[in-house]
Scaffold this motif. Structure first.
Motif, PDB file in Angstrom:
ATOM      1  N   ALA A 103       0.018  -1.880  12.954  1.00  0.00           N
ATOM      2  CA  ALA A 103       0.468  -1.346  11.791  1.00  0.00           C
ATOM      3  C   ALA A 103      -0.360  -1.679  10.719  1.00  0.00           C
ATOM      4  N   CYS A 104      -0.761  -0.766   9.829  1.00  0.00           N
ATOM      5  CA  CYS A 104      -1.384  -1.260   8.554  1.00  0.00           C
ATOM      6  C   CYS A 104      -0.563  -0.860   7.266  1.00  0.00           C
ATOM      7  N   THR A 105      -0.705  -1.501   6.327  1.00  0.00           N
ATOM      8  CA  THR A 105      -0.097  -1.207   5.218  1.00  0.00           C
ATOM      9  C   THR A 105      -0.811  -0.617   3.960  1.00  0.00           C
ATOM     10  N   CYS A 106      -2.287  -0.341   4.640  1.00  0.00           N
ATOM     11  CA  CYS A 106      -3.197   0.546   3.789  1.00  0.00           C
ATOM     12  C   CYS A 106      -2.649   1.937   3.459  1.00  0.00           C
ATOM     13  N   SER A 107      -3.038   2.410   2.315  1.00  0.00           N
ATOM     14  CA  SER A 107      -2.782   3.936   2.045  1.00  0.00           C
ATOM     15  C   SER A 107      -3.745   4.302   1.046  1.00  0.00           C
ATOM     16  N   GLY A 136     -13.389   1.184   2.826  1.00  0.00           N
ATOM     17  CA  GLY A 136     -12.979   1.301   4.234  1.00  0.00           C
ATOM     18  C   GLY A 136     -11.948   0.055   4.538  1.00  0.00           C
ATOM     19  N   CYS A 137     -10.889   0.431   5.143  1.00  0.00           N
ATOM     20  CA  CYS A 137      -9.896  -0.942   5.535  1.00  0.00           C
ATOM     21  C   CYS A 137     -10.472  -1.788   6.482  1.00  0.00           C
ATOM     22  N   ASP A 138     -10.734  -2.976   6.573  1.00  0.00           N
ATOM     23  CA  ASP A 138     -11.195  -4.045   7.355  1.00  0.00           C
ATOM     24  C   ASP A 138     -10.399  -3.972   8.578  1.00  0.00           C
ATOM     25  N   PHE A 139      -9.019  -3.923   8.368  1.00  0.00           N
ATOM     26  CA  PHE A 139      -7.796  -4.263   9.231  1.00  0.00           C
ATOM     27  C   PHE A 139      -7.899  -2.969  10.167  1.00  0.00           C
ATOM     28  N   CYS A 140      -7.530  -1.945   9.843  1.00  0.00           N
ATOM     29  CA  CYS A 140      -7.432  -0.865  10.748  1.00  0.00           C
ATOM     30  C   CYS A 140      -8.490   0.224  10.760  1.00  0.00           C
ATOM     31  N   GLY A 141      -9.316   0.016  10.173  1.00  0.00           N
ATOM     32  CA  GLY A 141     -10.739   0.934  10.149  1.00  0.00           C
ATOM     33  C   GLY A 141     -10.536   2.153   9.447  1.00  0.00           C
TER      34      GLY A 141
HETATM   35 ZN   LIG Z   1      -5.718  -0.293   6.843  1.00  0.00          ZN
END
Ligand SMILES: [Zn+2]
Length: 169
Positions: A103-107, A136-141
């Motif tokens: 899961a990623c908390t980015c939005s 770009g989110c480095d965690f989820c791409g």
């Molecule tokens: Zn993310």
């Protein structure tokens, strides 16, 4: 790990084109509450780093794990092979909603507020240079793109935003 958690830690990782597997060995904190509360290192833990015989023995055993073993064997077999002389306690892995999942908390909202914190001048200069802002989110791409209209909206008050139309997404 030694700097952020102040705990002896050994991590063994392996991957091929089908499987990624890892084994994390960590000495339990002597005073867990202080550590978990982020109150910083407990002096006695720092003093213990590298000195705990039990931990060192287990870490050396963990490091002897071969890449093929980690990739091909199930957890029970690995634990038995490595730590057959230790007093093992295996907890049932959590599954389903309780279990681990990606899961990623980015939005887009979070990225928008990050752009707001950079300031309008900075964002406008990126737009002038590149025609859009791409984050770009480095965690989820996930990739978030803001064209000039999107970027201008980032700096409007939320209640002042015009209703979203499909061609602005
Ligand atoms: Zn993310």
């Amino acid at each position: 790990m030694l700097q952020s958690e102040q705990l002896d830690t050994r991590l063994v990782l392996a991957a091929n084109d089908k499987v990624a597997a890892g084994l994390l060995i960590q000495r339990l904190p002597l005073q867990g509450e202080a550590n978990l509360a982020g109150a910083g290192a407990v002096a006695s833990d720092e003093d213990q780093i590298g000195l705990n015989e039990d931990y060192n023995r287990i870490a050396i055993l963990a490091a002897s794990l071969k890449r093929e073993e980690l990739l091909e064997l199930d957890a029970d077999t690995i634990l038995r092979r490595l730590f057959w002389e230790e007093d093992l306690r295996r907890f049932e892995p959590l599954v389903g909603d309780e279990g681990p999942r990606f899961a990623c908390t980015c939005s887009r909202e979070r990225v928008s507020s990050m752009l707001r914190s950079l300031g309008r001048d900075e964002i406008e200069s990126i737009i002038a240079e590149q025609g859009q802002v791409e984050v770009g989110c480095d965690f989820c791409g996930a990739q978030y793109r803001f064209d000039p209209v999107d970027a201008a909206q980032v700096f409007l008050q939320p209640h002042a935003q015009p209703p979203a139309t499909p061609n602005l997404q």
